[in-house]
Design an enzyme around this catalytic site. Structure first.
Site, PDB file in Angstrom:
ATOM      1  N   LYS A   1      -7.971  72.760 -35.093  1.00 14.98           N
ATOM      2  CA  LYS A   1      -8.955  71.592 -34.951  1.00 14.98           C
ATOM      3  C   LYS A   1      -9.312  71.229 -33.616  1.00 14.98           C
ATOM      4  O   LYS A   1     -10.619  70.876 -33.258  1.00 14.98           O
ATOM      5  CB  LYS A   1      -8.653  70.353 -35.729  1.00 14.98           C
ATOM      6  CG  LYS A   1      -8.232  70.380 -37.247  1.00 14.98           C
ATOM      7  CD  LYS A   1      -7.585  69.262 -37.971  1.00 14.98           C
ATOM      8  CE  LYS A   1      -7.281  69.638 -39.350  1.00 14.98           C
ATOM      9  NZ  LYS A   1      -6.546  68.627 -40.092  1.00 14.98           N
TER      10      LYS A   1
ATOM     11  N   VAL B   1       0.597  71.969 -40.124  1.00 12.26           N
ATOM     12  CA  VAL B   1       1.771  71.755 -41.124  1.00 12.26           C
ATOM     13  C   VAL B   1       2.324  73.220 -41.097  1.00 12.26           C
ATOM     14  O   VAL B   1       3.369  73.357 -41.994  1.00 12.26           O
ATOM     15  CB  VAL B   1       1.251  71.388 -42.329  1.00 12.26           C
ATOM     16  CG1 VAL B   1       0.850  70.007 -42.624  1.00 12.26           C
ATOM     17  CG2 VAL B   1      -0.027  72.268 -43.046  1.00 12.26           C
TER      18      VAL B   1
HETATM   19  N1  GLN Z   1      -1.986  68.963 -40.988  1.00 10.01           N
HETATM   20  C1  GLN Z   1      -2.275  69.984 -41.424  1.00 10.01           C
HETATM   21  O1  GLN Z   1      -2.083  70.806 -40.691  1.00 10.01           O
HETATM   22  C2  GLN Z   1      -3.267  70.120 -42.442  1.00 10.01           C
HETATM   23  C3  GLN Z   1      -4.253  71.437 -42.471  1.00 10.01           C
HETATM   24  C4  GLN Z   1      -4.305  71.915 -43.800  1.00 10.01           C
HETATM   25  N2  GLN Z   1      -4.982  73.062 -43.631  1.00 10.01           N
HETATM   26  C5  GLN Z   1      -4.861  70.699 -44.823  1.00 10.01           C
HETATM   27  O2  GLN Z   1      -5.927  70.944 -45.175  1.00 10.01           O
HETATM   28  O3  GLN Z   1      -3.987  70.278 -45.550  1.00 10.01           O
END
Ligand code: GLN
Length: 305
Positions: free
Chosen positions: A64, A258
């Site tokens: 992001k 995550v």
């Molecule tokens: N916090 C994260 O890394 C979330 C990203 C993950 N792709 C989601 O949409 O849940």
């Protein structure tokens, strides 16, 4: 530096309390939690690493930072019509604020905000074209052509992505999506599924440590002012409802994912990537945060020093 990193991995890497691997994305649920890696890319071009730093992992929400950078390049301040710049204080996948705030996500780093940013950078292009652009940008800033998307992770997210689909459709109900929701989600899931090593990730963050210019390749990525602003967003919002805790403990702009990775920026000094798959209660790498805390204690790199 090498001795500091070796010591961090040796002491923290043996912890029994490693957090919990993200299991809502099946492909991430099977990652061995007994891994820890750290890489420090210094402003002078040297890169130091310890632990499993050659291991590819899913960068997830760290992507992001890169999509925000691309969006700022395309839309400039127009980005702020799509997302805000305030911490949300809610979990990364929360929907509640959208209802009260006209479908406008609080910031570009919560899921809703990143989905809005994916929509913004598509500007009528197909997901494939947008993903090629994102990948090209990441390869450029990391100075590494080998970086790829892990399509198994993307497929896995797509199959279990009901929450993210809800966020996207909810925003669409406020007239906030310019592209078909499925296209936007496909783009979002795939950019979250970029796989990198700690070494690659640390190098990719160098422009944020160098006032917008990669100090090693000498290429300017963004203006100094824009780099400062991206860093400030990482500081305030990069760890979701754990951002205050991260600022308190580490004191650096950071962005977690995550997959268990964290990209942290020590302006003027270094770009740092850590990875350990086990997460704390709010979804940030448990040992990764501990490793950064220790590194900052040893180096004095906190921006509050
Ligand atoms: N916090 C994260 O890394 C979330 C990203 C993950 N792709 C989601 O949409 O849940």
């Amino acid at each position: 530096m090498q001795a500091i990193l070796d010591e961090i991995v040796a002491t923290i890497g043996v912890s029994n309390d490693r957090g919990k691997v993200a299991d809502y994305i099946p492909q991430l649920a099977c990652i061995d939690p007994n891994q820890l890696a750290i890489s420090v890319a210094l402003a002078d071009g040297r890169v130091f690493s310890a632990g499993d730093h050659q291991q590819l992992f899913s960068i997830q929400s760290i992507s992001k930072v890169f999509t925000l950078t691309i969006a700022l390049g395309k839309l400039g301040d127009g980005v702020w019509a799509r997302v805000g710049r305030e911490p949300s204080g809610d979990p990364f996948n929360s929907i509640v604020q959208l209802e009260h705030e006209n479908g406008k996500p609080r910031n570009p780093f919560i899921n809703a905000g990143a989905i809005a940013i994916a929509d913004a950078i598509m500007v009528g292009h197909q997901p494939k074209e947008t993903l090629a652009e994102i990948l090209q940008f990441v390869r450029f800033i990391a100075d590494d052509e080998s970086i790829c998307i892990d399509h198994n992770v993307a497929e896995s997210e797509l199959k279990t992505g009901d929450r993210n689909a809800s966020l996207a459709h909810f925003m669409a109900s406020f007239g906030r999506m310019n592209n078909p929701v499925d296209y936007v989600l496909g783009t979002y899931f795939h950019h979250c599924s970029i796989a990198m090593t700690c070494q690659q990730l640390a190098k990719a963050g160098l422009f944020l440590a160098g006032d917008g210019e990669n100090p090693v390749t000498g290429t300017r990525v963004v203006s100094a002012r824009r780099a400062r602003r991206i860093n400030s967003l990482m500081m305030m919002c990069g760890h979701y409802d754990g951002s205050g805790e991260f600022a308190y403990r580490v004191g650096l702009p950071g962005k977690s994912g995550v997959g268990g990775g964290i990209l942290a920026v020590a302006p003027g000094h270094a770009s740092i990537a850590v990875w350990s798959p086990g997460l704390d209660e709010v979804g940030n790498s448990k040992l990764g945060t501990e490793a950064l805390e220790k590194l900052v204690q040893q180096t004095g790199w906190s921006v509050f020093a």
